[in-house]
Design a protein around this motif. Sequence first.
Motif, PDB file in Angstrom:
ATOM      1  N   ASN A  96     -21.757 -13.558 -14.563  1.00 54.82           N
ATOM      2  CA  ASN A  96     -21.601 -12.357 -13.755  1.00 54.82           C
ATOM      3  C   ASN A  96     -20.946 -11.302 -14.634  1.00 54.82           C
ATOM      4  N   GLY A  97     -21.733 -10.327 -15.045  1.00 49.95           N
ATOM      5  CA  GLY A  97     -21.239  -9.261 -15.904  1.00 49.95           C
ATOM      6  C   GLY A  97     -21.039  -7.971 -15.138  1.00 49.95           C
ATOM      7  N   SER A  98     -20.483  -8.064 -13.936  1.00 47.53           N
ATOM      8  CA  SER A  98     -20.226  -6.845 -13.162  1.00 47.53           C
ATOM      9  C   SER A  98     -18.771  -6.431 -13.301  1.00 47.53           C
ATOM     10  N   GLY A  99     -18.566  -5.116 -13.273  1.00 50.43           N
ATOM     11  CA  GLY A  99     -17.233  -4.574 -13.467  1.00 50.43           C
ATOM     12  C   GLY A  99     -16.527  -4.255 -12.159  1.00 50.43           C
ATOM     13  N   ARG A 100     -15.244  -3.920 -12.294  1.00 53.46           N
ATOM     14  CA  ARG A 100     -14.372  -3.734 -11.129  1.00 53.46           C
ATOM     15  C   ARG A 100     -13.987  -2.268 -10.940  1.00 53.46           C
ATOM     16  N   SER A 101     -13.470  -2.012  -9.767  1.00 47.17           N
ATOM     17  CA  SER A 101     -12.865  -0.717  -9.489  1.00 47.17           C
ATOM     18  C   SER A 101     -11.558  -0.592 -10.274  1.00 47.17           C
ATOM     19  N   PRO A 102     -10.977   0.603 -10.337  1.00 47.72           N
ATOM     20  CA  PRO A 102      -9.718   0.752 -11.077  1.00 47.72           C
ATOM     21  C   PRO A 102      -8.613  -0.152 -10.537  1.00 47.72           C
ATOM     22  N   ALA A 103      -7.702  -0.527 -11.397  1.00 50.36           N
ATOM     23  CA  ALA A 103      -6.565  -1.362 -10.985  1.00 50.36           C
ATOM     24  C   ALA A 103      -5.626  -0.597 -10.068  1.00 50.36           C
ATOM     25  N   ILE A 104      -5.652   0.721 -10.180  1.00 46.10           N
ATOM     26  CA  ILE A 104      -4.860   1.569  -9.289  1.00 46.10           C
ATOM     27  C   ILE A 104      -5.821   2.499  -8.559  1.00 46.10           C
ATOM     28  N   VAL A 105      -5.892   2.378  -7.231  1.00 43.83           N
ATOM     29  CA  VAL A 105      -6.772   3.202  -6.408  1.00 43.83           C
ATOM     30  C   VAL A 105      -5.919   3.928  -5.383  1.00 43.83           C
ATOM     31  N   ASP A 106      -5.955   5.249  -5.426  1.00 41.39           N
ATOM     32  CA  ASP A 106      -5.131   6.029  -4.506  1.00 41.39           C
ATOM     33  C   ASP A 106      -5.968   6.863  -3.533  1.00 41.39           C
TER      34      ASP A 106
ATOM     35  N   ASP B  42      -6.924   1.016 -19.816  1.00 41.95           N
ATOM     36  CA  ASP B  42      -6.460  -0.340 -19.500  1.00 41.95           C
ATOM     37  C   ASP B  42      -7.475  -1.079 -18.625  1.00 41.95           C
ATOM     38  N   ASP B  43      -8.135  -0.369 -17.704  1.00 44.64           N
ATOM     39  CA  ASP B  43      -9.180  -0.991 -16.887  1.00 44.64           C
ATOM     40  C   ASP B  43     -10.306  -1.520 -17.765  1.00 44.64           C
ATOM     41  N   LEU B  44     -10.684  -0.745 -18.751  1.00 45.67           N
ATOM     42  CA  LEU B  44     -11.762  -1.158 -19.648  1.00 45.67           C
ATOM     43  C   LEU B  44     -11.330  -2.323 -20.531  1.00 45.67           C
ATOM     44  N   ALA B  45     -10.123  -2.254 -21.062  1.00 46.38           N
ATOM     45  CA  ALA B  45      -9.633  -3.319 -21.940  1.00 46.38           C
ATOM     46  C   ALA B  45      -9.483  -4.643 -21.209  1.00 46.38           C
ATOM     47  N   ALA B  46      -9.205  -4.577 -19.914  1.00 44.43           N
ATOM     48  CA  ALA B  46      -8.966  -5.803 -19.144  1.00 44.43           C
ATOM     49  C   ALA B  46     -10.245  -6.482 -18.687  1.00 44.43           C
ATOM     50  N   HIS B  47     -11.388  -5.829 -18.846  1.00 41.89           N
ATOM     51  CA  HIS B  47     -12.619  -6.392 -18.272  1.00 41.89           C
ATOM     52  C   HIS B  47     -13.048  -7.687 -18.956  1.00 41.89           C
ATOM     53  N   ARG B  48     -13.481  -8.650 -18.135  1.00 37.84           N
ATOM     54  CA  ARG B  48     -14.034  -9.904 -18.622  1.00 37.84           C
ATOM     55  C   ARG B  48     -15.237 -10.291 -17.768  1.00 37.84           C
TER      56      ARG B  48
END
Length: 498
Positions: free
Chosen positions: A91-101, A214-220
Motif C-alpha cells: 500500500n503506497g498511499s500517503g497521509r494527510s498532514p500530521a497537524i490539521v487545523d 516532516d510529513d514527507l520525511a515520515a512517509h512509509r
Amino acid sequence: MEIDFDALNRPGSSHTSGWRRMPAVAGDGMVATSHPLATRAGLRALEQGGNAVDAALAAAAVLAVAEPTDNGIGGDAFALVWDDAEVVGINGSGRSPAIVDVQAATASGARSVTVPGAVRAWADLAQRFGRLDLGAAVAPAADLAERGVACTPRIADKWAVAERAPWPAPRIAERFRLPELARTLRRIAEEGPEAFYSGETAEAIASATWLTVDDLAAHRSEWVEPVSYDYRGIEVCELPPNGQGVAALLALALYDGLEPGLHSQIEAMKLALADTEAVVHDGPLPGDFFAPERLAARRAFVDPSAALDPPPYEQPHGGTTYLAVVDGAGMAVSLIQSVYESFGSGVVAPGTGVVLQNRAAGFSSDPGHPNALAPGRRPFHTIIPGMLLEGGTLLGPFGVMGGRMQPQGHFQVVTRLVDHADDPQAALDAPRWRVEEGRRVLVEPGLGRHADALRRLGHDVVQPIDRHTFGVGQAILRVGDALVGGSDGRGDGYAAGI
C-alpha cells in the motif's frame, strides 16, 4: 494527408471490420500497459535481465511521463506481487498532514494534497524483489521527459478537457516535453527516494501545500496481506482497505448467489458500492463483512423484477494508470498508480514538474464517518490492483483503471474470464456498464440492445459517447507454460511478450 482523429470517438460498425482483436501470446514474459512506450520499457527491462518487478517499475516510470493526466510521482501507487507461491501486497498511499487545523479537505488545491506515495513504493518494491536498482527503472523515464512524448489519442482527449491542466494540451501526435520533471526524475534515479522525500523537492511540495517537510520525511509504504474471494474456483485477490478492492469481491460474493444475468450483476454492484462507501477507511473491515448470513441478507434486497434504490455514494472520475507483468520465472506484478482526478489537485510543486494528487478529496465530509479527515490519516482510495489464482497457483494479474469504475471493471472482467471463458483481450474488450447514483446505469454501445429490457425493470439507462467513463484495463493469464494477455481497446497501449 490529413487524418480524421475525431473518428476515434465515434462508435459504430463502420469503423471496425467486425472481427475482434486477438490476444497477445508469448512464452518467456509479458508486459501489458496502456501506453506503447511503457510496454516497450517493461520488455526492455526483461531483456536486460530484470524480473517482473523491474519491468513493472520501468513501465510505471514511463507512464508517469507519458500519461501525466492520470498519474505521476506526485501520486500514490499500490501493487500485488506473486512470488515464491504467495501474493504480497504493498500500500503506497500517503497521509494527510500530521497537524490539521481545518474541518475538511478541499476537492482541489493545496488542501487536497496528501503525501505522494508512489516513489517510496517503487523503491520498496525494487529493494525487496528487484534484480536491478530503482535508477535503472527511472533513468529512461527521465530521458523521455526531456526528449518529449508524442501525445497519444486518449491522453490528448483527457488533457483537452481537464479542468486543472497545468500546461497547454497537446494535440494527437504532438510532442510534449516536461523538462522540470526530467530533472526531478534524474535526482531520484541517482540518489534514490530521499531525493523526493527530503531536500529541495520536499521543500517545494511543502511550499505549495498544507503538507510539511516532516510529513514527507515520515512517509512509509505498508506491506499488507491481500484479501480474497473464491469465485467459482478462481481466487480473486485484492488489497485491503483503505482501498476499494473489497467492493469487487463483495459484488462477486453477492452475485454468486443470485440469478445469473445483467440485472443481477448491476444490483450486486450497487449493494457492494454502497456497503464499501459506508465502512471502508484507514482501518480494518468489520469482521462480518463477508459473513454468509450477511451476504444472504444483502442478496434478499435484490428483486428480479425491479431495480434497487441504494444509498447515494460519490462517483469520482479518476486519473489512473494500470499495468501487468509476468516474467519467465513465474513472478507476476499487478501495479496501479494515480494522481486521482485528471492532473490531481492542479498544484505543481515549483521547479519540480511534480503534479500533486488530490487524494484528500477522498475523505468523507461527514465528521462522524470512519473515513473523516483526521491528522496523519489515509483517505478512502480508489486504485486497486488485482491478481487471480487457481488451485493455489498463479493464474495472472489484472486491473481496470478509472475512479469508481475500478471495482465495477474488476467484477465485469472476472465474470467474463470465469463465466464466459473469455481470453484476456476478449474480456477487456467486452462491452461494460457503470453503476452510478440511484438507478442510473451507463452502458456502452455494445450493450445497447439490453437498454429497453433494463428500463422495463426500472433502471435509468444512459448511453454516453465518452469511452473514458468505462475504464481501461490490462490482463495476463498463465495458460499451460505460456502467457496470454490483453490490453484494453479503450486505451492507447498493447500487451506484448518475449
